[in-house]
Design an enzyme around this catalytic site. Structure first.
Site, mmCIF file in Angstrom:
data_model
loop_
_atom_site.group_PDB
_atom_site.id
_atom_site.type_symbol
_atom_site.label_atom_id
_atom_site.label_comp_id
_atom_site.label_asym_id
_atom_site.label_seq_id
_atom_site.Cartn_x
_atom_site.Cartn_y
_atom_site.Cartn_z
ATOM 1 N N GLU A 65 47.467 45.472 43.709
ATOM 2 C CA GLU A 65 47.474 45.269 42.252
ATOM 3 C C GLU A 65 46.086 45.505 41.673
ATOM 4 O OE1 GLU A 65 48.573 41.064 42.020
ATOM 5 O OE2 GLU A 65 46.459 40.491 42.122
ATOM 6 N N CYS A 119 39.740 31.790 46.441
ATOM 7 C CA CYS A 119 39.690 32.794 45.377
ATOM 8 C C CYS A 119 39.517 32.103 44.032
ATOM 9 C CB CYS A 119 40.967 33.623 45.371
ATOM 10 S SG CYS A 119 41.013 34.858 44.048
HETATM 11 MN MN MN Z 1 44.511 40.121 42.045
#
Ligand code: MN
Length: 151
Positions: A65, A119
């Site tokens: 993505e 993340c």
């Molecule tokens: Mn991403």
């Protein structure tokens, strides 16, 4: 003043945290494989970021993505490989990965072990885009990238 919270304790040795649910990365679709997400911090007015832990099982992968928002990643378990833009790189314990805006990216657990990473992402963010046929053709111009990606 914002209410203070006690630390959220790590639960022993299993990359789990007290009170934090383990979710499949996304509920539907087949463009990812064997990946879970835990939201360790969901963001606040003072700190508008989400702090997540993703774990990819051996041979699994995240979605290929891109999006306008950026990611900052640190590997904290195992190893694997990552595509950032037009580069495939090995990643391992404590490596840092910066995903700039509108840059194709995909994480794969290619070493026969889990790939777990923290993340950071903005709470306000655009929806991820998946590649169309033209994008895939462009990505496959590079042989290493073409062999790496899973869609
Ligand atoms: Mn991403």
């Amino acid at each position: 003043m914002t209410e203070a919270h006690p630390p959220i304790r790590n639960r022993s040795d299993d990359y789990r945290w007290e009170g934090v649910e383990v979710h499949p990365y996304k509920e539907t679709g087949t463009h990812f494989k064997s990946i879970t997400r835990q939201t360790l911090f969901a963001g606040s007015d003072e700190l508008p970021v989400e702090f997540r832990y993703f774990e990819v099982s051996p041979d699994g992968h995240s979605t290929l993505e891109r999006h306008e928002h950026a990611h900052l990643v640190m590997v904290i378990r195992g190893s694997g490989q990552v595509l950032v833009g037009d580069h495939v790189s090995p990643i391992g314990l404590h490596d840092l990965v910066h995903i700039p805006p509108m840059t194709w990216h995909q994480f794969r657990a290619t070493s026969g072990e889990e790939l777990g990473f923290l993340c950071v992402v903005s709470t306000e963010r655009d929806r991820p885009q998946r590649p169309g046929e033209d994008d895939l053709a462009a990505l496959r111009q590079d042989q290493a990238v073409g062999q790496f990606i899973r869609v």
